[in-house]
Design a protein around this motif. Sequence first.
Motif, PDB file in Angstrom:
ATOM      1  N   ILE A  26       0.844  -1.193   0.000  1.00 36.51           N
ATOM      2  CA  ILE A  26       0.000   0.000   0.000  1.00 36.51           C
ATOM      3  C   ILE A  26       0.878   1.241   0.000  1.00 36.51           C
ATOM      4  O   ILE A  26       1.843   1.337   0.752  1.00 36.51           O
ATOM      5  N   ASN A  27       0.509   2.181  -0.833  1.00 38.21           N
ATOM      6  CA  ASN A  27       1.230   3.441  -0.849  1.00 38.21           C
ATOM      7  C   ASN A  27       0.633   4.374   0.221  1.00 38.21           C
ATOM      8  O   ASN A  27      -0.481   4.869   0.087  1.00 38.21           O
ATOM      9  N   LEU A  62     -14.695   6.663   3.321  1.00 29.46           N
ATOM     10  CA  LEU A  62     -13.924   5.854   2.382  1.00 29.46           C
ATOM     11  C   LEU A  62     -14.151   4.372   2.669  1.00 29.46           C
ATOM     12  O   LEU A  62     -13.833   3.884   3.759  1.00 29.46           O
ATOM     13  N   VAL A  63     -14.699   3.673   1.680  1.00 27.90           N
ATOM     14  CA  VAL A  63     -14.762   2.215   1.751  1.00 27.90           C
ATOM     15  C   VAL A  63     -13.607   1.700   0.889  1.00 27.90           C
ATOM     16  O   VAL A  63     -13.585   1.919  -0.326  1.00 27.90           O
ATOM     17  N   ALA A  64     -12.642   1.071   1.535  1.00 26.12           N
ATOM     18  CA  ALA A  64     -11.484   0.542   0.813  1.00 26.12           C
ATOM     19  C   ALA A  64     -11.873  -0.810   0.220  1.00 26.12           C
ATOM     20  O   ALA A  64     -12.165  -1.750   0.954  1.00 26.12           O
ATOM     21  N   VAL A  65     -11.903  -0.883  -1.087  1.00 27.72           N
ATOM     22  CA  VAL A  65     -12.383  -2.101  -1.762  1.00 27.72           C
ATOM     23  C   VAL A  65     -11.233  -3.084  -1.927  1.00 27.72           C
ATOM     24  O   VAL A  65     -10.354  -2.912  -2.762  1.00 27.72           O
ATOM     25  N   SER A  66     -11.272  -4.115  -1.083  1.00 30.04           N
ATOM     26  CA  SER A  66     -10.137  -5.031  -0.954  1.00 30.04           C
ATOM     27  C   SER A  66     -10.338  -6.358  -1.680  1.00 30.04           C
ATOM     28  O   SER A  66      -9.569  -7.303  -1.482  1.00 30.04           O
ATOM     29  N   LYS A  67     -11.347  -6.448  -2.516  1.00 36.06           N
ATOM     30  CA  LYS A  67     -11.619  -7.704  -3.240  1.00 36.06           C
ATOM     31  C   LYS A  67     -10.368  -8.185  -3.974  1.00 36.06           C
ATOM     32  O   LYS A  67      -9.653  -7.377  -4.558  1.00 36.06           O
ATOM     33  N   LEU A  82      -3.540  -1.123   5.715  1.00 33.23           N
ATOM     34  CA  LEU A  82      -4.468   0.016   5.783  1.00 33.23           C
ATOM     35  C   LEU A  82      -5.095   0.120   7.167  1.00 33.23           C
ATOM     36  O   LEU A  82      -5.302   1.220   7.691  1.00 33.23           O
ATOM     37  N   TYR A  83      -5.400  -1.013   7.745  1.00 38.44           N
ATOM     38  CA  TYR A  83      -5.976  -1.056   9.093  1.00 38.44           C
ATOM     39  C   TYR A  83      -5.038  -0.362  10.078  1.00 38.44           C
ATOM     40  O   TYR A  83      -5.477   0.428  10.926  1.00 38.44           O
ATOM     41  N   SER A  99      -8.602   0.008  -6.706  1.00 38.74           N
ATOM     42  CA  SER A  99      -7.308  -0.013  -7.404  1.00 38.74           C
ATOM     43  C   SER A  99      -6.400   1.173  -7.056  1.00 38.74           C
ATOM     44  O   SER A  99      -5.178   1.023  -7.005  1.00 38.74           O
ATOM     45  N   LEU A 100      -6.973   2.308  -6.808  1.00 41.24           N
ATOM     46  CA  LEU A 100      -6.148   3.465  -6.446  1.00 41.24           C
ATOM     47  C   LEU A 100      -5.338   3.194  -5.173  1.00 41.24           C
ATOM     48  O   LEU A 100      -4.190   3.613  -5.044  1.00 41.24           O
ATOM     49  N   LEU A 101      -5.942   2.452  -4.245  1.00 38.77           N
ATOM     50  CA  LEU A 101      -5.280   2.152  -2.974  1.00 38.77           C
ATOM     51  C   LEU A 101      -4.427   0.887  -3.031  1.00 38.77           C
ATOM     52  O   LEU A 101      -3.317   0.847  -2.507  1.00 38.77           O
TER      53      LEU A 101
END
Length: 221
Positions: free
Chosen positions: A3-4, A21-26, A36-37, A212-214
């Motif tokens: 993760i950046n 922000l919902v971080a989409v981790s699929k 991220l956590y 994807s951005l994250l």
Amino acid sequence: MAINTKTYQDLIAALNGKATLVAVSKTKPAADILELYAMGQRDFGENYVQELVAKQASLPQDIRWHFIGHLQSNKVKQIAAFVYLIHGVDSLKLLQEINKQAKKLNKVVDVLLQVHIAKEETKFGLDEKELDAIFTGELNAGALQNISIKGLMGMASMTGDRAAIAKEFSYLKALYDKYATTAGPLRFLSMGMSGDYTIATEHGSNMVRIGSLLFGERSKE
Ligand SMILES: *Cc1c(COP(=O)(O)O)cnc(C)c1O
């Protein structure tokens, strides 16, 4: 580091408390989620029931899991006990099944109704007539005691035409305002992804779903 850190911090700064922000981790591994956590992220989104169930069992229990994919009725019972918010509810049948499973658990499950705003026929979602029927009919009848409709969710067309995307998001915001007035209170307007979240927040989104951005590009979809 997968993760950046700076990308995440910039995104949080850009959202400026106006959108969750919902971080989409699929498709992404638990290790990425934990990075991220550790930076404070608690809302994560998944599309596949199997994957969500496995991740929920093995990751910190205070994560708020958002189901953002197309949910099949026969899989509702696998996530009903722990899911924080189901974004993609697109039929009365699915609402009724969620209600049934929630009732068994003696709880209320929060959901968003998915609206079809894109040009592509392949995308899922309800139209305004169907929304009217749900907001005025079944719910007023008191039939669905164990679900709470918290708002709307939509996906814009896959296009580089930003004006076209803005138009679709504006339409969704207008629907959100309409039902917030007539059927409310509503809390979440879930719109915007990696490629179009700035347009979404300019047009009233208060919840963005960003993958994807994250986490970087996904290899499978
Ligand atoms: C995968 C997915 C996203 C995240 O997409 P990105 O373009 O990677 O940000 C958001 N919403 C839904 C419904 C998705 O399926």
